[in-house]
Design an enzyme around this catalytic site. Sequence first.
Site, PDB file in Angstrom:
ATOM      1  N   ASP A   1       0.817  -1.213   0.000  1.00 34.54           N
ATOM      2  CA  ASP A   1       0.000   0.000   0.000  1.00 34.54           C
ATOM      3  C   ASP A   1       0.855   1.269   0.000  1.00 34.54           C
ATOM      4  O   ASP A   1       1.946   1.283   0.569  1.00 34.54           O
ATOM      5  CB  ASP A   1      -0.902  -0.022   1.246  1.00 34.54           C
ATOM      6  CG  ASP A   1      -2.014   1.005   1.155  1.00 34.54           C
ATOM      7  OD1 ASP A   1      -2.303   1.496   0.042  1.00 34.54           O
ATOM      8  OD2 ASP A   1      -2.588   1.341   2.204  1.00 34.54           O
TER       9      ASP A   1
ATOM     10  N   TRP B   1       2.660   8.065  -2.540  1.00 34.51           N
ATOM     11  CA  TRP B   1       4.089   8.317  -2.834  1.00 34.51           C
ATOM     12  C   TRP B   1       4.213   9.056  -4.167  1.00 34.51           C
ATOM     13  O   TRP B   1       4.957  10.036  -4.284  1.00 34.51           O
ATOM     14  CB  TRP B   1       4.854   6.993  -2.865  1.00 34.51           C
ATOM     15  CG  TRP B   1       6.335   7.143  -3.009  1.00 34.51           C
ATOM     16  CD1 TRP B   1       7.249   7.179  -2.000  1.00 34.51           C
ATOM     17  CD2 TRP B   1       7.080   7.284  -4.232  1.00 34.51           C
ATOM     18  NE1 TRP B   1       8.519   7.331  -2.511  1.00 34.51           N
ATOM     19  CE2 TRP B   1       8.444   7.402  -3.880  1.00 34.51           C
ATOM     20  CE3 TRP B   1       6.731   7.325  -5.585  1.00 34.51           C
ATOM     21  CZ2 TRP B   1       9.456   7.546  -4.830  1.00 34.51           C
ATOM     22  CZ3 TRP B   1       7.733   7.475  -6.532  1.00 34.51           C
ATOM     23  CH2 TRP B   1       9.080   7.593  -6.153  1.00 34.51           C
TER      24      TRP B   1
ATOM     25  N   HIS C   1       2.866   3.902  -8.873  1.00 35.30           N
ATOM     26  CA  HIS C   1       2.730   2.479  -9.216  1.00 35.30           C
ATOM     27  C   HIS C   1       3.993   1.975  -9.920  1.00 35.30           C
ATOM     28  O   HIS C   1       4.451   0.862  -9.679  1.00 35.30           O
ATOM     29  CB  HIS C   1       1.501   2.255 -10.108  1.00 35.30           C
ATOM     30  CG  HIS C   1       0.208   2.509  -9.387  1.00 35.30           C
ATOM     31  ND1 HIS C   1      -0.085   1.935  -8.167  1.00 35.30           N
ATOM     32  CD2 HIS C   1      -0.874   3.273  -9.693  1.00 35.30           C
ATOM     33  CE1 HIS C   1      -1.280   2.325  -7.758  1.00 35.30           C
ATOM     34  NE2 HIS C   1      -1.781   3.149  -8.667  1.00 35.30           N
TER      35      HIS C   1
ATOM     36  N   LEU D   1      11.249 -20.317  -5.663  1.00 36.85           N
ATOM     37  CA  LEU D   1      10.317 -19.417  -4.959  1.00 36.85           C
ATOM     38  C   LEU D   1       9.009 -19.389  -5.739  1.00 36.85           C
ATOM     39  O   LEU D   1       9.020 -19.272  -6.966  1.00 36.85           O
ATOM     40  CB  LEU D   1      10.909 -17.993  -4.922  1.00 36.85           C
ATOM     41  CG  LEU D   1       9.978 -16.878  -4.442  1.00 36.85           C
ATOM     42  CD1 LEU D   1       9.729 -16.988  -2.936  1.00 36.85           C
ATOM     43  CD2 LEU D   1      10.571 -15.491  -4.753  1.00 36.85           C
TER      44      LEU D   1
HETATM   45  C1  FPP Z   1      -1.792   0.081  -3.417  1.00 36.93           C
HETATM   46  O1  FPP Z   1      -1.380   1.428  -3.339  1.00 36.93           O
HETATM   47  C2  FPP Z   1      -1.223  -0.556  -4.578  1.00 36.93           C
HETATM   48  C3  FPP Z   1      -1.940  -1.080  -5.611  1.00 36.93           C
HETATM   49  C4  FPP Z   1      -3.411  -1.077  -5.669  1.00 36.93           C
HETATM   50  C5  FPP Z   1      -1.265  -1.664  -6.760  1.00 36.93           C
HETATM   51  C6  FPP Z   1      -0.028  -2.473  -6.466  1.00 36.93           C
HETATM   52  C7  FPP Z   1       0.783  -2.493  -7.702  1.00 36.93           C
HETATM   53  C8  FPP Z   1       2.132  -2.422  -7.750  1.00 36.93           C
HETATM   54  C9  FPP Z   1       2.999  -2.444  -6.559  1.00 36.93           C
HETATM   55  C10 FPP Z   1       2.840  -2.278  -9.047  1.00 36.93           C
HETATM   56  C11 FPP Z   1       2.424  -3.255 -10.044  1.00 36.93           C
HETATM   57  C12 FPP Z   1       2.724  -4.625  -9.634  1.00 36.93           C
HETATM   58  C13 FPP Z   1       2.902  -5.617 -10.496  1.00 36.93           C
HETATM   59  C14 FPP Z   1       3.211  -6.969  -9.990  1.00 36.93           C
HETATM   60  C15 FPP Z   1       2.835  -5.381 -11.948  1.00 36.93           C
HETATM   61  P1  FPP Z   1      -2.475   2.557  -3.483  1.00 36.93           P
HETATM   62  O2  FPP Z   1      -2.569   2.940  -4.909  1.00 36.93           O
HETATM   63  O3  FPP Z   1      -3.743   2.113  -2.850  1.00 36.93           O
HETATM   64  O4  FPP Z   1      -1.797   3.696  -2.656  1.00 36.93           O
HETATM   65  P2  FPP Z   1      -2.518   4.836  -1.811  1.00 36.93           P
HETATM   66  O5  FPP Z   1      -3.071   4.175  -0.583  1.00 36.93           O
HETATM   67  O6  FPP Z   1      -1.402   5.748  -1.503  1.00 36.93           O
HETATM   68  O7  FPP Z   1      -3.563   5.430  -2.683  1.00 36.93           O
END
Ligand code: FPP
Length: 224
Positions: A12, A17, A29, A122
């Site tokens: 999260d 960020w 992302h 893994l």
């Molecule tokens: C949560 O942060 C993150 C996500 C919903 C997406 C996770 C994706 C990645 C780490 C990159 C892509 C991964 C792969 C494997 C291709 P948020 O967007 O909810 O953050 P916030 O709480 O600050 O809004």
Amino acid sequence: MNPLNHVAIIMDGNGRWGLKYKKSRNAGHKAGLRTVEKIIKESINKKLKYLTLYAFSTENWKRPKQEINFLFSLLENFLINKLDKLHKKNIKLKIIGIKNFSSKLNKLLIKAEKKTDKNSKLQINLALNYGSKIEIINAIKKLNKSKKKITEKNLTNFFQTKDIPDPDLLIRTGNTKRLSNFLLWQLAYSEIFFEKKLWPAFTERDFNKIIKEFKKIKRNFGNI
Ligand code: FPP
């Protein structure tokens, strides 16, 4: 010291960020994906057997279309560019969640799972369009249809995680303390660490610090 086989992560904080440092959630992302790569490498160093990453929940469809499209294009490019590398490193990729994406992405995901199916160093479980409640409901429906006895084992045999041991450790970054419909059943006895840092800022060092703390915990599983 506790053995550590399976770490699950709620990654999260990408959006926050990105907005803070790059004025765009999508940039967060993109940076989050770099952290994913670092943590995969470190998981191999630490000899983990399973790493489960929550990449997209059944609730994430509520986000703006352009953010959803960006996330999926990131994933597509990752699979196109990195699948061979993952395979060479003997990593197995498994998707948990319902594969109802574009036919291009569905095909890439199926290809990645097939290609890496026999790998054994893994196992990365990528939770994509994953929701724990729907997983439990679907399992109940299947168990009911099978006419088998209602037992924990018979029910969890219909989970998408059926061949995966429950996580020993759950990490959630981003300074938020909730489970967000992630592995609700499977986390029943996991040790949970909430990390203040946002996912793109999370480092191997942070990961190792948590693992060190985890190893010191006395895990009772209801015993004394
Ligand atoms: C949560 O942060 C993150 C996500 C919903 C997406 C996770 C994706 C990645 C780490 C990159 C892509 C991964 C792969 C494997 C291709 P948020 O967007 O909810 O953050 P916030 O709480 O600050 O809004």
